[in-house]
Structure formats: C-alpha cells, structure tokens
Design a protein around this motif. Structure first.
Motif, PDB file in Angstrom:
ATOM      1  N   PRO A 217       0.813  -1.229   0.000  1.00  8.93           N
ATOM      2  CA  PRO A 217       0.000   0.000   0.000  1.00  8.93           C
ATOM      3  C   PRO A 217       0.839   1.270   0.000  1.00  8.93           C
ATOM      4  CG  PRO A 217      -0.056  -1.089   2.144  1.00  8.93           C
ATOM      5  CD  PRO A 217       0.562  -2.053   1.195  1.00  8.93           C
ATOM      6  N   GLU A 218       2.094   1.169   0.499  1.00 11.90           N
ATOM      7  CA  GLU A 218       2.932   2.366   0.517  1.00 11.90           C
ATOM      8  C   GLU A 218       3.255   2.842  -0.892  1.00 11.90           C
ATOM      9  OE1 GLU A 218       5.591  -1.251   0.765  1.00 11.90           O
ATOM     10  OE2 GLU A 218       3.761  -0.540   1.738  1.00 11.90           O
ATOM     11  N   GLU A 219       3.315   1.908  -1.844  1.00 10.75           N
ATOM     12  CA  GLU A 219       3.584   2.306  -3.225  1.00 10.75           C
ATOM     13  C   GLU A 219       2.411   3.106  -3.783  1.00 10.75           C
ATOM     14  OE1 GLU A 219       5.555   0.817  -7.339  1.00 10.75           O
ATOM     15  OE2 GLU A 219       5.929  -0.129  -5.418  1.00 10.75           O
ATOM     16  N   LEU A 220       1.197   2.644  -3.499  1.00 12.05           N
ATOM     17  CA  LEU A 220       0.012   3.374  -3.942  1.00 12.05           C
ATOM     18  C   LEU A 220      -0.077   4.712  -3.220  1.00 12.05           C
ATOM     19  CD1 LEU A 220      -2.501   3.401  -5.697  1.00 12.05           C
ATOM     20  CD2 LEU A 220      -3.738   2.287  -3.826  1.00 12.05           C
ATOM     21  N   HIS A 221       0.292   4.732  -1.948  1.00 14.51           N
ATOM     22  CA  HIS A 221       0.263   5.979  -1.182  1.00 14.51           C
ATOM     23  C   HIS A 221       1.216   6.996  -1.807  1.00 14.51           C
ATOM     24  CE1 HIS A 221       0.040   8.730   2.215  1.00 14.51           C
ATOM     25  NE2 HIS A 221       1.359   8.743   2.253  1.00 14.51           N
ATOM     26  N   ALA A 222       2.416   6.559  -2.174  1.00 17.29           N
ATOM     27  CA  ALA A 222       3.392   7.460  -2.787  1.00 17.29           C
ATOM     28  C   ALA A 222       2.863   7.988  -4.121  1.00 17.29           C
ATOM     29  CB  ALA A 222       4.721   6.747  -2.983  1.00 17.29           C
ATOM     30  N   TYR A 223       2.242   7.112  -4.893  1.00 19.18           N
ATOM     31  CA  TYR A 223       1.700   7.524  -6.179  1.00 19.18           C
ATOM     32  C   TYR A 223       0.552   8.510  -5.989  1.00 19.18           C
ATOM     33  CZ  TYR A 223      -0.702   7.242 -10.678  1.00 19.18           C
ATOM     34  OH  TYR A 223      -1.299   7.559 -11.874  1.00 19.18           O
ATOM     35  N   THR A 224      -0.338   8.213  -5.037  1.00 23.21           N
ATOM     36  CA  THR A 224      -1.484   9.088  -4.771  1.00 23.21           C
ATOM     37  C   THR A 224      -1.019  10.462  -4.310  1.00 23.21           C
ATOM     38  OG1 THR A 224      -2.844   7.171  -4.178  1.00 23.21           O
ATOM     39  CG2 THR A 224      -3.627   9.322  -3.458  1.00 23.21           C
ATOM     40  N   ALA A 225       0.019  10.490  -3.468  1.00 19.45           N
ATOM     41  CA  ALA A 225       0.547  11.771  -2.986  1.00 19.45           C
ATOM     42  C   ALA A 225       1.123  12.584  -4.140  1.00 19.45           C
ATOM     43  CB  ALA A 225       1.614  11.517  -1.920  1.00 19.45           C
ATOM     44  N   ARG A 226       1.802  11.904  -5.056  1.00 21.22           N
ATOM     45  CA  ARG A 226       2.366  12.615  -6.207  1.00 21.22           C
ATOM     46  C   ARG A 226       1.270  13.162  -7.096  1.00 21.22           C
ATOM     47  NH1 ARG A 226       3.961  11.115 -11.274  1.00 21.22           N
ATOM     48  NH2 ARG A 226       3.724   8.883 -10.883  1.00 21.22           N
ATOM     49  N   ARG A 227       0.209  12.381  -7.298  1.00 26.92           N
ATOM     50  CA  ARG A 227      -0.907  12.845  -8.117  1.00 26.92           C
ATOM     51  C   ARG A 227      -1.623  14.022  -7.454  1.00 26.92           C
ATOM     52  NH1 ARG A 227      -1.408  11.251 -13.428  1.00 26.92           N
ATOM     53  NH2 ARG A 227      -3.659  11.036 -13.310  1.00 26.92           N
ATOM     54  N   ALA A 228      -1.698  14.012  -6.117  1.00 27.01           N
ATOM     55  CA  ALA A 228      -2.326  15.130  -5.407  1.00 27.01           C
ATOM     56  C   ALA A 228      -1.510  16.402  -5.590  1.00 27.01           C
ATOM     57  CB  ALA A 228      -2.466  14.791  -3.921  1.00 27.01           C
ATOM     58  N   SER A 229      -0.181  16.271  -5.540  1.00 25.99           N
ATOM     59  CA  SER A 229       0.682  17.427  -5.783  1.00 25.99           C
ATOM     60  C   SER A 229       0.487  17.937  -7.204  1.00 25.99           C
ATOM     61  CB  SER A 229       2.155  17.055  -5.570  1.00 25.99           C
ATOM     62  OG  SER A 229       2.509  17.088  -4.218  1.00 25.99           O
ATOM     63  N   GLU A 230       0.394  17.007  -8.132  1.00 26.81           N
ATOM     64  CA  GLU A 230       0.204  17.371  -9.534  1.00 26.81           C
ATOM     65  C   GLU A 230      -1.125  18.101  -9.728  1.00 26.81           C
ATOM     66  OE1 GLU A 230      -0.615  14.210 -12.571  1.00 26.81           O
ATOM     67  OE2 GLU A 230       1.378  14.789 -13.262  1.00 26.81           O
ATOM     68  N   ALA A 231      -2.182  17.630  -9.036  1.00 28.04           N
ATOM     69  CA  ALA A 231      -3.494  18.264  -9.140  1.00 28.04           C
ATOM     70  C   ALA A 231      -3.453  19.682  -8.573  1.00 28.04           C
ATOM     71  CB  ALA A 231      -4.544  17.435  -8.410  1.00 28.04           C
ATOM     72  N   CYS A 232      -2.727  19.869  -7.483  1.00 30.11           N
ATOM     73  CA  CYS A 232      -2.578  21.198  -6.891  1.00 30.11           C
ATOM     74  C   CYS A 232      -1.832  22.117  -7.844  1.00 30.11           C
ATOM     75  CB  CYS A 232      -1.851  21.096  -5.553  1.00 30.11           C
ATOM     76  SG  CYS A 232      -1.654  22.675  -4.698  1.00 30.11           S
TER      77      CYS A 232
END
Length: 350
Positions: A217-232
């Motif tokens: 799940p940490e891999e998905l968490h890292a990806y989700t965090a990066r996508r959130a930064s990208e969305a911002c």
C-alpha cells in the motif's frame, strides 16, 4: 552507420518529411532516434552482466516486473517496448521547445504526418533546442525549453528504458511504463488532450492494481501523494491562465498588459510557495517555479489532463473492466474531434 540504422534513418525521414519540410530538423530527429536505438541492450543481458551496479540491477528488475504485469494483467500491448535499456550519457532524452505569442496562451503548433499537430518541437541536442528557441524569441514570442526524460514512439519502435528515467523513484518508473504502453493501444492524431488523458487514466488504474498485487500500500500511497501534488499544481496554473486570459482580452495597452502580466506571474509564484509551505504540494516543483515564467510555460499545463475526469467516469461506467474501457475509449477515438469533445463533456457532467 550500420545498415539497419541506415534503414531506420530513411524510414523516419519518409514518415515525417513532406513537401516543404525542414529537412535539417527531420534529419536531426531521425539521426537522434537511430543513435538512441543503437544503444539498446536487452534488460536480461544487463541484469546478467556482473558489472551492472546493484541499484540499477534492482530498478531494472522492478521495471521488468511492471512490464510483464502491464501485458498480463492490464491488457496492454505485449511488444518489445521497455524490454531493453539504453544509457544515453546525457541528462535528458530530448529537449522540448514550446512557444506562444506575447499576449496569448494559444501555443504555436507544428504538424507532422505521423503524430499530427503538436505544440512543441523536440530535439536530441540541447544546443539545437536553444538555438531554435532563440530564433522564436527573436520574433517576439514567449518561449519555454525543458528537458524531457522519456518519450514514446507510439509503438513504431521498441522504446527502451533510459538512464534519464532513473532520476525518478520506483513508483514513477512503473507509472510511466503503464502510461507509455497505453499510447500503443491507439493514438488520435492532433488530439493531445484526449491521448494524454486516456494514458493517465490507464496509468492510475494500473497503479491501483499493481499496488494491490504486491500488497504494498505504501507504493500506492506514494503515487497518490504525487498525483495530489500534480493536481494542486494544475489548479494553481489554471487560476493564472484564467487571469492572463482575462488580461489579454481586456483591451489594455501593450505596456499595461506587459506590467500586469508580470504581476500575475509573481502572484503565481507566491501562491505556489504558500501552498508548498502548507504541505499542499511537494517541493518537486521548486525548480519549475524558479524559472523566468512566461505564457509558453503555462500553455500545455492542464491541457494534457483536460479529459481525465471524463475518462475516469467512462472507466467507472465500464465497471472497472479495462477491456470494456479500452473498447469504449477506442469508440471515442473514432469520432470526429467535435463529436468526441461533446461526448467527453457529457461524461464529465455525469
């Protein structure tokens, strides 16, 4: 030059060069692609080489796993792409040049027989990219040059994993494999927003399934965090784009628009720093905002993600079944540009 590379060079020129084309530019691209391909080594051979650094060996194994997963579990093309490795001995694969008018957000486009019309020119040489950028600047255009770590030939050639991609973390490496392979399913000439949005949604779905398969799940968490930064990041850019668009339609004098334009860009940087300090966006965008920003830097941002919400909705309508989603997306790809945009807007509106 070896005979097979000579044939590649000839093929690339024939594919891209039409009457009245800039032969020098096409020859540069063809030679650059041929030189890149000449450096490919099968990943299995790199892994078997005792001289391969341990960190590179580890990361290539990860990419090989993701490549197998893409074909076996995501239904992406099982060609030879990303089955080899190439060390280009430079920091970027290509350098991209984009341009707009001083008081416009509409990017200048260049049209090619294979890829259609695109809002950039790519160069395998930073020097050549900068030289072309200076030519555009001398015409009073806003210009942006950026290094690109990876690109896709859309399945025309067996794209290798590049040393330039090793700047990314493992999550980004896996995501880019899924993203670029999605482009091989189909490609709509001249519709970059649709093509990139489709690949982004496939990438998202692939990363969800990849993380679940590994029970990491940490891999998905890292990806989700990066996508959130990208969305911002995209949201910040969209606000500035709106302000600039209003400014350019205001009828003010050029001198006043020039002054206000700089104020809008200064405000954009300030808003980024505030969002970053509040933890809403990662520090990975520091270098981007440290540039002397102009219209050309903003022109493509957000456009590539224009139809992501609509295609997410289409995936949901397909009950998360990727094959059904691919078929539905391919149906959209077969529509005219206007009809496709209307269908996507309806999906977006629910």
């Amino acid at each position: 030059m070896p005979k097979n590379l000579s044939r590649i060079l000839l093929l690339l020129v024939c594919l891209t060069c039409t009457a009245g084309c800039s032969l020098g530019y096409y020859l540069h691209g063809a030679k650059g692609q041929a030189a890149l391909m000449s450096r490919r080594v099968p990943i299995d051979k790199v892994l078997a080489d005792p001289a391969t650094p341990a960190e590179l060996r580890k990361r290539l194994r990860r990419i090989s796993q993701a490549r197998d997963f893409a074909s076996e579990r995501l239904g992406l093309p099982d060609k030879k792409g990303y089955r080899s490795y190439a060390d280009l001995e430079r920091p970027y694969a290509v350098w991209s040049v984009a341009a707009t008018a001083e008081f416009s957000l509409q990017p200048k486009t260049w049209c090619f027989p294979v890829s259609g019309c695109v809002s950039y020119r790519g160069y395998f040489s930073e020097e050549k990219a900068l030289r072309f950028a200076h030519q555009l600047e001398s015409r009073g255009l806003d210009v942006a040059v950026r290094g690109v770590a990876a690109y896709s030939t859309l399945g025309y050639f067996d794209d290798p994993v590049l040393n330039t991609m090793m700047r990314w973390d493992d999550t980004q490496l896996v995501a880019i494999v899924f993203h670029e392979l999605a482009h091989q399913l189909f490609y709509v000439k001249g519709d970059t927003p649709f093509n990139e949005s489709f690949a982004s949604v496939v990438e998202e779905a692939g990363m969800q399934r990849w993380a679940e398969s590994l029970a990491e799940p940490e891999e998905l968490h890292a990806y989700t965090a990066r996508r959130a930064s990208e969305a911002c990041f995209i949201q910040l850019i969209e606000v500035a784009r709106g302000q600039l668009s209003d400014l350019y339609e205001s009828g003010q004098s050029q001198a006043q628009m020039r002054k206000n334009k700089q104020e809008i860009f200064a405000s954009l940087v300030n808003r980024y720093e505030s969002a970053r300090d509040a933890g809403q966006i990662g520090r990975g965008y520091d270098a981007w905002f440290a540039q002397e920003l102009n219209n050309a830097h903003l022109a493509a941002v957000g456009v590539y993600h224009r139809w992501v919400p609509a295609l997410r909705a289409l995936l949901e309508q397909s009950d998360g079944d990727l094959q059904r989603f691919y078929a539905a997306a391919r149906g959209l790809a077969e529509l005219t540009t206007e009809a496709r945009a209307q269908a996507l807007a309806q999906l977006e509106d629910g």
